[in-house]
Structures are given as structure tokens and as C-alpha cells.
Design a protein around this motif. Structure first.
Motif, PDB file in Angstrom:
ATOM      1  N   VAL A   9       0.749  -1.080   0.116  1.00 52.34           N
ATOM      2  CA  VAL A   9      -0.040   0.128   0.003  1.00 52.34           C
ATOM      3  C   VAL A   9       0.954   1.202   0.131  1.00 52.34           C
ATOM      4  N   THR A  10       0.918   1.973  -1.039  1.00 54.95           N
ATOM      5  CA  THR A  10       1.566   3.152  -1.151  1.00 54.95           C
ATOM      6  C   THR A  10       1.157   4.378  -0.446  1.00 54.95           C
ATOM      7  N   GLY A  11       1.767   5.183   0.242  1.00 53.10           N
ATOM      8  CA  GLY A  11       1.074   6.137   1.252  1.00 53.10           C
ATOM      9  C   GLY A  11       0.378   5.589   2.403  1.00 53.10           C
ATOM     10  N   GLY A  12       0.738   4.455   2.893  1.00 55.39           N
ATOM     11  CA  GLY A  12       0.227   3.759   3.793  1.00 55.39           C
ATOM     12  C   GLY A  12       0.234   4.460   5.332  1.00 55.39           C
ATOM     13  N   SER A  13       0.979   5.551   5.397  1.00 51.96           N
ATOM     14  CA  SER A  13       1.304   5.748   6.997  1.00 51.96           C
ATOM     15  C   SER A  13       0.236   6.739   7.430  1.00 51.96           C
ATOM     16  N   ARG A  14      -0.734   6.992   6.752  1.00 54.83           N
ATOM     17  CA  ARG A  14      -1.696   7.962   7.384  1.00 54.83           C
ATOM     18  C   ARG A  14      -2.971   8.033   6.469  1.00 54.83           C
ATOM     19  N   GLY A  15      -4.179   8.342   7.047  1.00 56.87           N
ATOM     20  CA  GLY A  15      -5.277   8.831   6.423  1.00 56.87           C
ATOM     21  C   GLY A  15      -5.811   7.594   5.937  1.00 56.87           C
ATOM     22  N   ILE A  16      -6.476   7.632   4.470  1.00 53.02           N
ATOM     23  CA  ILE A  16      -6.876   6.595   4.165  1.00 53.02           C
ATOM     24  C   ILE A  16      -5.946   5.388   3.783  1.00 53.02           C
ATOM     25  N   GLN A  23      -7.236  -2.553   7.354  1.00 53.58           N
ATOM     26  CA  GLN A  23      -8.402  -3.431   7.377  1.00 53.58           C
ATOM     27  C   GLN A  23      -7.901  -4.637   6.520  1.00 53.58           C
ATOM     28  N   LEU A  24      -6.736  -4.622   5.547  1.00 51.53           N
ATOM     29  CA  LEU A  24      -6.238  -5.668   4.846  1.00 51.53           C
ATOM     30  C   LEU A  24      -5.713  -6.643   5.699  1.00 51.53           C
ATOM     31  N   GLY A 213     -25.294  14.343   2.738  1.00 48.38           N
ATOM     32  CA  GLY A 213     -24.985  15.493   3.780  1.00 48.38           C
ATOM     33  C   GLY A 213     -23.862  15.488   4.740  1.00 48.38           C
ATOM     34  N   ARG A 214     -22.669  14.391   4.270  1.00 51.28           N
ATOM     35  CA  ARG A 214     -21.745  14.480   5.459  1.00 51.28           C
ATOM     36  C   ARG A 214     -20.573  14.053   4.257  1.00 51.28           C
ATOM     37  N   VAL A 215     -19.135  14.411   4.940  1.00 53.07           N
ATOM     38  CA  VAL A 215     -18.134  13.886   4.467  1.00 53.07           C
ATOM     39  C   VAL A 215     -17.904  12.249   4.769  1.00 53.07           C
ATOM     40  N   GLY A 216     -17.058  11.619   3.878  1.00 49.71           N
ATOM     41  CA  GLY A 216     -16.637  10.327   4.166  1.00 49.71           C
ATOM     42  C   GLY A 216     -15.805   9.991   5.290  1.00 49.71           C
ATOM     43  N   GLU A 217     -15.506   8.929   5.682  1.00 50.91           N
ATOM     44  CA  GLU A 217     -14.544   8.463   6.605  1.00 50.91           C
ATOM     45  C   GLU A 217     -13.490   7.511   6.136  1.00 50.91           C
ATOM     46  N   ALA A 218     -12.451   7.502   6.483  1.00 50.66           N
ATOM     47  CA  ALA A 218     -11.212   6.645   5.665  1.00 50.66           C
ATOM     48  C   ALA A 218     -11.734   5.298   5.661  1.00 50.66           C
ATOM     49  N   GLU A 219     -12.030   4.749   6.834  1.00 51.09           N
ATOM     50  CA  GLU A 219     -12.456   3.333   6.935  1.00 51.09           C
ATOM     51  C   GLU A 219     -13.496   2.978   5.876  1.00 51.09           C
ATOM     52  N   GLU A 220     -14.362   3.980   5.331  1.00 47.96           N
ATOM     53  CA  GLU A 220     -15.430   3.669   4.385  1.00 47.96           C
ATOM     54  C   GLU A 220     -14.601   3.659   2.959  1.00 47.96           C
ATOM     55  N   ILE A 221     -13.710   4.200   2.758  1.00 52.97           N
ATOM     56  CA  ILE A 221     -13.028   4.092   1.664  1.00 52.97           C
ATOM     57  C   ILE A 221     -12.339   2.885   1.498  1.00 52.97           C
ATOM     58  N   ALA A 222     -11.600   2.592   2.737  1.00 53.64           N
ATOM     59  CA  ALA A 222     -10.905   1.370   2.725  1.00 53.64           C
ATOM     60  C   ALA A 222     -11.653  -0.173   2.571  1.00 53.64           C
ATOM     61  N   GLN A 223     -12.858   0.099   3.012  1.00 57.59           N
ATOM     62  CA  GLN A 223     -13.703  -1.149   2.765  1.00 57.59           C
ATOM     63  C   GLN A 223     -13.987  -1.535   1.112  1.00 57.59           C
ATOM     64  N   ALA A 224     -14.059  -0.473   0.218  1.00 59.78           N
ATOM     65  CA  ALA A 224     -14.251  -0.691  -1.031  1.00 59.78           C
ATOM     66  C   ALA A 224     -12.750  -1.216  -1.573  1.00 59.78           C
ATOM     67  N   VAL A 225     -11.755  -0.849  -1.096  1.00 62.84           N
ATOM     68  CA  VAL A 225     -10.338  -0.966  -1.600  1.00 62.84           C
ATOM     69  C   VAL A 225     -10.223  -2.505  -1.349  1.00 62.84           C
ATOM     70  N   LEU A 226     -10.544  -2.848   0.060  1.00 60.90           N
ATOM     71  CA  LEU A 226     -10.616  -4.343   0.239  1.00 60.90           C
ATOM     72  C   LEU A 226     -11.300  -5.338  -0.528  1.00 60.90           C
TER      73      LEU A 226
END
Length: 247
Positions: A9-16, A23-24, A213-226
Motif C-alpha cells: 500500500v503506497t502512502g500507507g502511513s496515514r489517512g486513507i 483493514q487488509l 449530507g456528510r463527508v466520508g471516513e477513511a474506513e469507508e473508503i478502505a472497505q471498497a479497496v478491500l
């Protein structure tokens, strides 16, 4: 139980990226946590994964440097075994300025990381995963943005251009390697609460009309990647999965 192939995972140290790594690992994937400068943050993610019973290693390297990319793949495989997945998550948002005020140096660095970095990492992954080149196949997930389709927020239009390039590249690459055991897909997040997005940017995005009506959370993006990395998406390639609250 079959041992899952390692994922870099590139850029895996923070955020998404950090959410993706965690999660992986929670699903049993050995994870190589790439970072450019924040070794401490990458090691913190690795420590969290190991404390939860997972397997991980931190691998430094600037994705805009082809030699560094090759070295980080080599280091990841030495520690975790053959790479079967790549998540191209590393990216910059660039300088916040109108297009006519962007400097050549800032634009060159933005494209070097977001576009060329994605290509360099994908090249290395294909060399190692392609069944036509002795590999066992695998999955590549490139992280884009709804900005590729919407044009981006005012002040970060070049960022949107880089993500448009990522999506075009991903579709073309998916066609090239589909019969070599490699799937290539894209996750396109909407505005997400990370340290890469300022409160002002999130407010601007919400004003532009996020149906949920809201912004997303990093964990929600990660689920799609997984899902795209996993065999659950075995018949999916050349696809953009949008995770944006309806935008």
C-alpha cells in the motif's frame, strides 16, 4: 488455510492509506506499509497491525522515483513473500491556487507523484504478478477521486487532472493485463475526513451538494479497496467504484 499474498500500500502511513493497511491486515493479508518521509507514522501502523495479530512491514520509498519503487517492492517481498496486491494510494493534493498561479515546479511534483508514481508502481507490480512473466496474478487498485469527473474544487484543479489521468491509465492497463491474471480497478472517494483535506475544503464540498449530507471516513473508503483486492471481486476489472455519498 491458504496463505494470502502480500499487498503493498503506497502512502500507507496515514489517512486513507493507514485505514486500508489495517483493514487488509485484519482480513489476513500481509501488508507492506509504504511511506516517503514519515517513518514513525508507518511504524505506528505496523505496530498496530502486529499488536492485532497481523503481519506487516514498513517500506520507505518515493513513488516518483523508479529506482526507489523497485527497491521498495524488493524489500516488501523479502519480508512478506510474493506481492499479490498493490494499492496505489500515495498522492498529493498540490498547491491551493488558481490555475494561472500554479508554478511549473509545483505542477511537476504533483504529476510526478500522482500520475507517474502510479504508473511506476503498476509497472513493477505487473512485472512481478503477470502470469505471462512467471507470476501468480493479483489485483491492483488505484485510488482516484470524484474530482476526476467533477473537475475538482476551486484552487485544486490540477489535482483533478491528475486523477483523470489515473482513471484513464487504469482502464487501459486493465485491458492489457486482464488475460495475465491481473485485475486493475479504481476507487474514487468523495470528500473524506483526513489530514489531507482542510475544514474549508470539506465545507466547500458539502455546500456543493453531497446527497448524504456528510463527508466520508477513511474506513469507508478502505472497505471498497478491500473488496477490490479480494477474490470477492474476481470478475471485476477496469471499473471505477465511487465512494462519495452520492456525488
Amino acid at each position: 488455510m491458504t496463505q494470502l499474498a502480500a499487498v503493498l500500500v503506497t502512502g500507507g502511513s496515514r489517512g486513507i492509506g493507514a485505514a486500508i493497511c489495517r483493514q487488509l491486515a485484519a482480513q489476513g493479508y500481509p501488508v507492506a506499509v509504504n511511506y516517503t518521509s514519515r517513518a514513525d507514522a508507518a511504524e505506528a501502523v505496523v505496530s498496530d497491525i502486529k499488536a492485532a495479530g497481523g503481519q506487516a512491514v514498513a517500506v520507505g520509498g518515493d513513488v516518483a522515483d523508479p529506482a526507489a519503487v523497485a527497491a521498495m517492492f524488493t524489500a516488501a517481498e523479502a519480508a512478506l513473500g510474493p506481492i499479490g496486491g498493490l494499492v496505489n494510494n500515495a498522492g498529493l493534493i498540490g498547491t491551493a491556487a488558481r490555475v494561472e498561479k500554479q508554478t511549473p515546479a509545483d505542477l511537476e511534483r504533483l504529476f510526478a507523484v500522482n500520475v507517474f508514481g502510479t504508473i511506476y508502481c503498476a509497472q513493477e507490480a505487473v512485472r512481478r504478478m503477470s502470469t505471462a512473466q512467471g507470476g501468480q496474478g493479483g489485483s491492483i487498485v488505484n485510488v482516484s477521486s470524484v474530482a476526476a469527473r467533477l473537475g475538482g474544487l476551486n484552487g485544486v484543479v490540477p489535482y483533478a487532472a491528475t486523477k483523470g489521468a489515473v482513471e484513464s491509465f487504469s482502464k487501459g492497463l486493465s485491458n492489457e493485463v486482464a488475460r495475465e491474471g491481473i485485475r486493475v480497478n479504481v476507487v474514487a472517494p468523495g470528500m473524506t475526513a483526513t489530514d489531507m483535506t482542510t475544514p474549508e475544503m470539506r465545507e466547500q464540498a458539502q455546500r456543493s451538494g453531497i446527497p448524504m449530507g456528510r463527508v466520508g471516513e477513511a474506513e469507508e473508503i478502505a472497505q471498497a479497496v478491500l473488496w477490490l483486492i479480494s477474490p470477492a471481486s474476481s470478475y471485476v476489472t477496469g471499473t471505477v467504484v465511487t465512494v462519495s455519498g452520492g456525488r
